[in-house]
Design an enzyme around this catalytic site. Structure first.
Site, PDB file in Angstrom:
ATOM      1  CB  SER A  15      -0.988   0.237   1.223  1.00  0.00           C
ATOM      2  OG  SER A  15      -0.129  -0.190   2.263  1.00  0.00           O
ATOM      3  N   GLY A  16       0.373   2.119  -0.463  1.00  0.00           N
ATOM      4  CA  GLY A  16       1.051   3.486  -0.665  1.00  0.00           C
ATOM      5  C   GLY A  16       0.242   4.836  -0.148  1.00  0.00           C
ATOM      6  CG  ASP A 242      10.470   1.462   3.994  1.00  0.00           C
ATOM      7  OD1 ASP A 242      11.428   1.135   4.429  1.00  0.00           O
ATOM      8  OD2 ASP A 242       9.441   0.828   3.717  1.00  0.00           O
ATOM      9  CB  THR A 243      14.126   1.152   7.471  1.00  0.00           C
ATOM     10  OG1 THR A 243      13.130   0.150   7.251  1.00  0.00           O
ATOM     11  CG2 THR A 243      14.547   1.292   8.886  1.00  0.00           C
ATOM     12  CB  THR A 263       5.044  -5.179   6.732  1.00  0.00           C
ATOM     13  OG1 THR A 263       3.976  -4.793   6.417  1.00  0.00           O
ATOM     14  CG2 THR A 263       5.170  -6.619   6.205  1.00  0.00           C
ATOM     15  CG  ASN A 300      15.534  -6.871   8.269  1.00  0.00           C
ATOM     16  OD1 ASN A 300      16.415  -6.280   8.216  1.00  0.00           O
ATOM     17  ND2 ASN A 300      14.693  -7.035   7.137  1.00  0.00           N
ATOM     18  CD  GLU A 308      -2.511  -6.031  10.077  1.00  0.00           C
ATOM     19  OE1 GLU A 308      -3.399  -6.060   9.342  1.00  0.00           O
ATOM     20  OE2 GLU A 308      -2.345  -5.660  11.417  1.00  0.00           O
TER      21      GLU A 308
END
Length: 495
Positions: A15-16, A242-243, A263, A300, A308
């Site tokens: 998703s964005g 993004d991290t 996530t 990670n 989810e």
């Protein structure tokens, strides 16, 4: 006073969102102007991203952001895109995307670490890059792609945000923070590692010039600027991973670790140099590039993907699972529930997450409930205990004590997990900001525009306008017993 606004495009793995943001002298605000979804779908033999849909949604979001800025009577200074790492697209000499990019959860990389090791060693790969060995890293995706046949028409390989920046500006470059996730960047030189490219027999022309966060890539293409009504707007590279953006947007201090919770859960500390040695390699820690000369030393952890995935299965079974109600039920459970090791590879992309959890619990002689709240409690307690284990290892590897934890991202809204993390780690937790990735994206654009003199100044400004939630460790015999049980389970699955 320059009251220009910034547009941040933040893409997650499914998703964005597009945001309009202002970080003027007396403000910090972010407005989501578009949200869209693009679950990977199986096409042409692989799990792929629907590229035309993604880019069409981004353009729609940019158009809406421009309209909103005009409503506010303010101009847009620049646009920046961040996304998840490792995935890439190929373009031909006409600048066309050759095929829909393949998702990192595709099974094509299952045996690729072993395939690579037939050419080069694990030890050398880690020593050269400082990046943890994960079978979905770009280097292993390329091993699989090469085995299947990389199209001869490919002239450039671009990571997801670089591909979008290219389509916006016509300039093909690769931003450094995301490039490090490919496991093809030499940690010492900060450049593409020619030996590794040679081991893969990959042509160097596929790999674009590297740029750092804050680089002006260029103006929007004239036709696109006219279509979107964004004349005069530049594209600035944020920390495109993004991290990396989330860490920039976190109000970190030197003695705090961070958990970017979504996530995936990225558990680490910010450093000024890589930490590459036999012990870091043995524990499979990574040294990903950060903005402004920093390194993200982290691990990670398979984060809220676990929960989810279970929620999707429950919903498919007709079981309504409202997130807030589920967490309230989790907190009300008094009896001990079971535990799992969250980073078991069976949880990466199983046909059924519920079956995978049940299978691991059976292996460790634990009963597995069918109740959603109980399963959610198993997942959340296990994540907190995994965080604690990773943080202890960070302290051992770096020789520095972690005094507290900053949790950012969507998972920072999960009060149960935040409190469990504080208790499991024995360290105070600050939760927030939720939109740390967007904040980090915008701050790099603002620094590039001269709005802030440094990252320290930018973080200080954001902190003044950000509310954080505090969670204090609460020792209990129950958690001590849980920690002992978890340690035995983790020892069984950690290589």
């Amino acid at each position: 006073m320059d009251d220009s606004l910034y547009i941040a495009v933040d893409l997650g793995a499914g998703s964005g969102r597009v945001f309009l943001a202002g970080v003027g002298p007396q403000e910090v605000w972010f407005e989501e102007v578009r949200r869209f979804h693009y679950p990977p779908r199986r096409r042409a033999g692989h799990l792929r991203w629907d590229w035309s849909h993604i880019f069409a949604e981004i353009k729609a979001g940019l158009r809406t952001a421009g309209e909103r800025a005009r409503q506010l009577g303010r101009s847009v200074s620049s646009i920046g895109v961040d996304s998840w790492g490792v995935d890439y697209g190929l373009i031909d000499r006409d600048g066309e995307v050759i095929e829909d990019p393949i998702c990192y959860r595709d099974e094509r990389t299952a045996d690729m670490i072993e395939a690579f090791c037939a050419r080069g060693s694990r030890t050398e790969l880690y020593a050269r890059t400082g990046i943890q060995l994960l079978n979905f890293n770009t280097i292993f995706q390329l091993c699989a792609h090469q085995r299947a046949g990389i199209p001869q028409t490919a002239t450039r390989l671009l990571l997801i945000p670089d591909l979008i920046h290219f389509l916006l500006t016509g300039r093909a470059v690769t931003e450094y923070t995301n490039a490090t996730t490919t496991q093809l960047i030499n940690a010492e030189t900060g450049a593409w590692d020619r030996r590794l490219l040679g081991l893969l027999d990959l042509p160097e022309h596929l790999f674009a010039d590297l740029i750092v966060p804050g680089t002006r890539i260029g103006p929007l293409k004239a036709a696109l600027a006219a279509e979107l009504q964004l004349d005069g707007v530049s594209v600035i590279a944020p920390a495109t991973h993004d991290t990396a953006s989330a860490v920039i947007g976190a109000p970190l201090t030197d003695d705090r670790a961070y958990i970017s919770s979504g996530t995936w859960s990225l558990v680490g500390v910010e450093r000024n140099s890589p930490l590459i040695n036999a012990e870091a390699a043995r524990h499979n820690f990574t040294n990903e590039g950060g903005a402004f000369g920093t390194i993200r030393f982290l691990k990670n952890v398979c984060g809220l993907w676990l929960l989810e995935s279970c929620r999707k299965e429950w919903q498919a079974q007709g079981v309504a699972v409202d997130y807030d109600s589920l967490l309230a039920e989790v907190a009300a459970i008094e009896a001990d529930t079971g535990l799992i090791f969250p980073d078991d590879l069976r949880f990466f992309n199983p046909p059924s997450m519920l079956d995978a959890i049940a299978a691991q619990m059976a292996e460790t002689n634990q009963p597995c409930s069918n109740e959603p709240a109980v399963i959610a409690r198993v997942i959340l307690d296990s994540l907190a205990l995994r965080y604690a284990s990773v943080l202890r290892t960070i302290e051992e590897l770096t020789g520095r004590k972690v005094e507290g934890v900053q949790i950012v991202g969507g998972g920072s809204q999960n009060d149960y997990l935040n409190q469990a993390t504080a208790t499991a780690t024995g360290k105070p937790v600050l939760a927030g900001p939720v939109e740390a990735t967007v904040i980090g994206n915008v701050l790099v654009q603002a620094i590039a525009a001269g709005r802030f003199a440094s990252l320290k100044d930018a973080r200080r400004h954001v902190t003044e306008y950000t509310r954080l939630k505090k969670f204090t460790p609460g020792a209990s015999k129950r958690w001590q017993a849980q920690a002992r049980r978890y340690a035995a389970i983790e020892a069984r699955y950690v290589n």
